[in-house]
Design an enzyme around this catalytic site. Structure first.
Site, PDB file in Angstrom:
ATOM      1  N   GLY B  54       0.816  -1.205   0.000  1.00 51.07           N
ATOM      2  CA  GLY B  54       0.000   0.000   0.000  1.00 51.07           C
ATOM      3  C   GLY B  54       0.848   1.253   0.000  1.00 51.07           C
ATOM      4  O   GLY B  54       1.983   1.250   0.478  1.00 51.07           O
ATOM      5  N   SER B  55       0.323   2.348  -0.556  1.00 51.16           N
ATOM      6  CA  SER B  55       0.985   3.638  -0.416  1.00 51.16           C
ATOM      7  C   SER B  55       0.764   4.156   1.014  1.00 51.16           C
ATOM      8  O   SER B  55       0.008   3.582   1.790  1.00 51.16           O
ATOM      9  CB  SER B  55       0.417   4.633  -1.427  1.00 51.16           C
ATOM     10  OG  SER B  55       0.801   4.252  -2.738  1.00 51.16           O
ATOM     11  N   GLY B  56       1.448   5.234   1.340  1.00 54.16           N
ATOM     12  CA  GLY B  56       1.340   5.785   2.693  1.00 54.16           C
ATOM     13  C   GLY B  56       2.531   5.426   3.562  1.00 54.16           C
ATOM     14  O   GLY B  56       2.607   5.857   4.717  1.00 54.16           O
ATOM     15  N   HIS B  57       3.440   4.616   3.003  1.00 53.32           N
ATOM     16  CA  HIS B  57       4.643   4.210   3.746  1.00 53.32           C
ATOM     17  C   HIS B  57       5.901   4.807   3.128  1.00 53.32           C
ATOM     18  O   HIS B  57       7.003   4.324   3.376  1.00 53.32           O
ATOM     19  CB  HIS B  57       4.779   2.689   3.755  1.00 53.32           C
ATOM     20  CG  HIS B  57       3.576   1.970   4.235  1.00 53.32           C
ATOM     21  ND1 HIS B  57       3.072   2.160   5.496  1.00 53.32           N
ATOM     22  CD2 HIS B  57       2.750   1.058   3.633  1.00 53.32           C
ATOM     23  CE1 HIS B  57       1.991   1.385   5.657  1.00 53.32           C
ATOM     24  NE2 HIS B  57       1.787   0.718   4.535  1.00 53.32           N
ATOM     25  N   LYS B 105       5.692  -7.974   2.341  1.00 49.15           N
ATOM     26  CA  LYS B 105       5.418  -7.813   3.768  1.00 49.15           C
ATOM     27  C   LYS B 105       4.219  -8.678   4.140  1.00 49.15           C
ATOM     28  O   LYS B 105       3.236  -8.751   3.387  1.00 49.15           O
ATOM     29  CB  LYS B 105       5.131  -6.348   4.097  1.00 49.15           C
ATOM     30  CG  LYS B 105       6.307  -5.420   3.783  1.00 49.15           C
ATOM     31  CD  LYS B 105       6.130  -4.007   4.322  1.00 49.15           C
ATOM     32  CE  LYS B 105       4.910  -3.288   3.805  1.00 49.15           C
ATOM     33  NZ  LYS B 105       4.875  -3.161   2.313  1.00 49.15           N
ATOM     34  N   ASP B 110      -1.555  -8.295   0.699  1.00 54.65           N
ATOM     35  CA  ASP B 110      -0.309  -8.360  -0.077  1.00 54.65           C
ATOM     36  C   ASP B 110       0.054  -9.801  -0.404  1.00 54.65           C
ATOM     37  O   ASP B 110       0.437 -10.123  -1.538  1.00 54.65           O
ATOM     38  CB  ASP B 110       0.842  -7.717   0.720  1.00 54.65           C
ATOM     39  CG  ASP B 110       0.689  -6.201   0.850  1.00 54.65           C
ATOM     40  OD1 ASP B 110      -0.020  -5.596   0.036  1.00 54.65           O
ATOM     41  OD2 ASP B 110       1.291  -5.621   1.774  1.00 54.65           O
ATOM     42  N   HIS B 220      -0.123   0.555   9.804  1.00 55.77           N
ATOM     43  CA  HIS B 220      -1.402   1.084   9.334  1.00 55.77           C
ATOM     44  C   HIS B 220      -2.216   1.593  10.512  1.00 55.77           C
ATOM     45  O   HIS B 220      -3.418   1.801  10.408  1.00 55.77           O
ATOM     46  CB  HIS B 220      -2.203  -0.004   8.612  1.00 55.77           C
ATOM     47  CG  HIS B 220      -1.420  -0.754   7.605  1.00 55.77           C
ATOM     48  ND1 HIS B 220      -0.819  -1.961   7.882  1.00 55.77           N
ATOM     49  CD2 HIS B 220      -1.098  -0.447   6.325  1.00 55.77           C
ATOM     50  CE1 HIS B 220      -0.176  -2.375   6.805  1.00 55.77           C
ATOM     51  NE2 HIS B 220      -0.321  -1.477   5.854  1.00 55.77           N
TER      52      HIS B 220
END
Lengths: 332, 332
Positions: B54-57, B105, B110, B220
């Site tokens: 996911g984006s945001g990391h 991960k 995922d 998250h």
């Protein structure tokens, strides 16, 4: 106040202990008085480049010490100028006789203390010393912390370019002229979405409503141009770049660097989004962005927000920007 | 919600447009489906290393694409797994027949999507594909997002070391074994001082009192081990490293890397202060920290807090860690 700290009076000391551990390959740190120098200092025959200022703006300036950038940096307490004794000792540690160039952000305390240090080093130490003042912030003509414009993120552009030129054996007078030229061609403006909190104060430096932002904020939380309602990234970039470009008055098609700088509490995702907004706007205004730098380099503790910096480049300054650099914060 | 964004549905797309502008020398970005590959991809004869999530990391994983680390990265929407079609197309863009290693991960979405992509690439594309799952987070044995432990900041250690080995022409089976070995020797745990705010949600993911922290938080914002009263940096480091070292059970005098990772809203000053706390505590527990990495690399949007990662090194993994790397986020 929510911070990863122990006692507020130990913040700078403990931070520097962390720098010692993390970067012993790049720098040496001296304590009491505090200063950071290149691990291989002094570099024989090279004009020494020194900067400094209050802590709380990390990685500036200690993170810029190393090959191709600064020889030394003097960190003060949080948002407090370093003292002349720090600066004089740092000069002693890095100067082998080719002289010292001091790069100083235009804040009253920094200017006064670096001036005093320069006099001491010249008179007592017999050193050659010159100074470049940075004042790239277009937000306000003067502020609570400065006579004239404030020096902000554009300072790192001056430090990188002058540092590269010093590595190419330029002398003190040429480096001083180059640093001033880069400063004159560099403009910045920032926006805060939240205040910072100084550890010793324990509460936010200023109050900002849940739907407000401070346009033109200073890196110590000084007031900017205008308190406004929170806007989109595009609208913010338009406002900041409008002020920057109007002031810089570049010729059509001019080449520039765009620096999108986080203020400490802003994630990289948002900075890249600002890069996109800014490059579209600059292209629309006829500027040609040929170099980019994105990240949190000149911060204001935990403040959320960013600053945009535009620096006009020519073939020479572009080549100096591209020259190799190896520091904790910049490496290429 | 205070963020430098335009429409919430455009965050990832506009961020990637910024990456394109800022790093055209390092990477190419493909849109719809979204993936990031090395500017010089495909590299003939080299086993391709691909990651995603996911984006945001950010900067994970796109910021790790480049010489000596990843060949490709697939960013999903914010905190959402990328889809199999992204992964298959990324594999097509980087694999020249030497095979693809997927570094994943351990989150259910995922794992499922990378498994499906691997099957598609093997069956339809005739590719050789192997997977390394990372699950370095000692905080909780399972979570709302994962069966088993979560993969967090230790993932970048796996990516760096495997990426360096791939550059040295190791084959798919050897790289897979190496990646699993590094994962087994790597442990992490984080702490949140504030929640993150997902753009599409518009409000904090969880509530945390003004004097509270979440020990063992997920990237998250998943619940950790314990909600506790805010403590000093030393006490927090003691708690995180206590859990890490107990689980890792290193031999006395073992050599390790210490990664102090900011979660997105935490300034570098505090991270260096944590480096200092952590290295003292690890030395007291008989560990020899020979390598350090400090910065915000595996983030959780705007969350304030940090994670600590300890990875046991030997001569081989230390040399692979030290090998040159040139990506947007890591460079030496």
């Amino acid at each position: 106040m929510k911070k990863l700290i122990n006692r507020v009076e130990d913040v700078v000391k403990e931070e520097l202990e962390g720098v010692v551990a993390a970067h012993s390959d790049l720098v040496r740190v001296h304590f009491a008085p505090n200063y950071v120098v290149r691990a291989d200092a002094p570099v024989s025959g090279k004009t020494a480049i020194i900067s400094g200022g209050g802590s709380g703006h990390e990685p500036m300036h200690g993170g810029f010490v190393g090959m191709g950038m600064l020889d030394g940096a003097c960190p003060g307490e949080v948002f407090t100028s370093p003292t002349p004794d720090q600066m004089v000792e740092a000069m002693d540690a890095v100067d082998t006789g080719a002289g010292c160039l001091l790069i100083v952000k235009n804040y009253e305390g920094d200017v006064m203390n670096f001036e005093m240090a320069a006099e001491m080093a010249q008179e007592a130490g017999g050193r050659q010393v010159a100074t470049v003042l940075t004042d790239d912030d277009v937000a306000v003509p003067r502020s609570t912390w400065s006579t004239g414009r404030r020096g902000v993120a554009g300072t790192l552009v001056v430090e990188k370019i002058v540092g590269a030129a010093a590595k190419q054996s330029l002398g003190l007078a040429e480096l001083t002229a180059l640093g001033r030229q880069v400063n004159v061609r560099t403009r910045s403006m920032g926006v805060a979405l939240t205040s910072c909190t100084v550890p010793a104060a324990g509460k936010p430096t200023f109050e900002l409503g849940v739907d407000e932002m401070e346009l033109g904020v200073g890196i110590h939380g000084e007031p900017g141009r205008k308190r406004a309602r929170l806007a989109t990234a595009d609208a913010i970039a338009e406002t900041l770049l409008g002020a920057i470009v109007a002031d810089l008055a570049p010729t059509a098609g001019a080449e520039c660097l765009l620096l999108v700088n986080g203020l400490g509490g802003t994630p990289l995702m948002e900075l890249y989004l600002m890069v996109n907004a800014a490059q579209r706007i600059l292209a629309g205004r006829g500027l040609q962005v040929t170099r980019y730098l994105t990240g949190s380099f000149v911060t204001s503790l935990d403040m959320a927000g960013c600053s945009l910096t535009v620096s006009l480049f020519d073939e020479r300054t572009r080549a100096l920007w591209d020259a190799p650099v190896k520091t904790a914060a910049l490496c290429w």
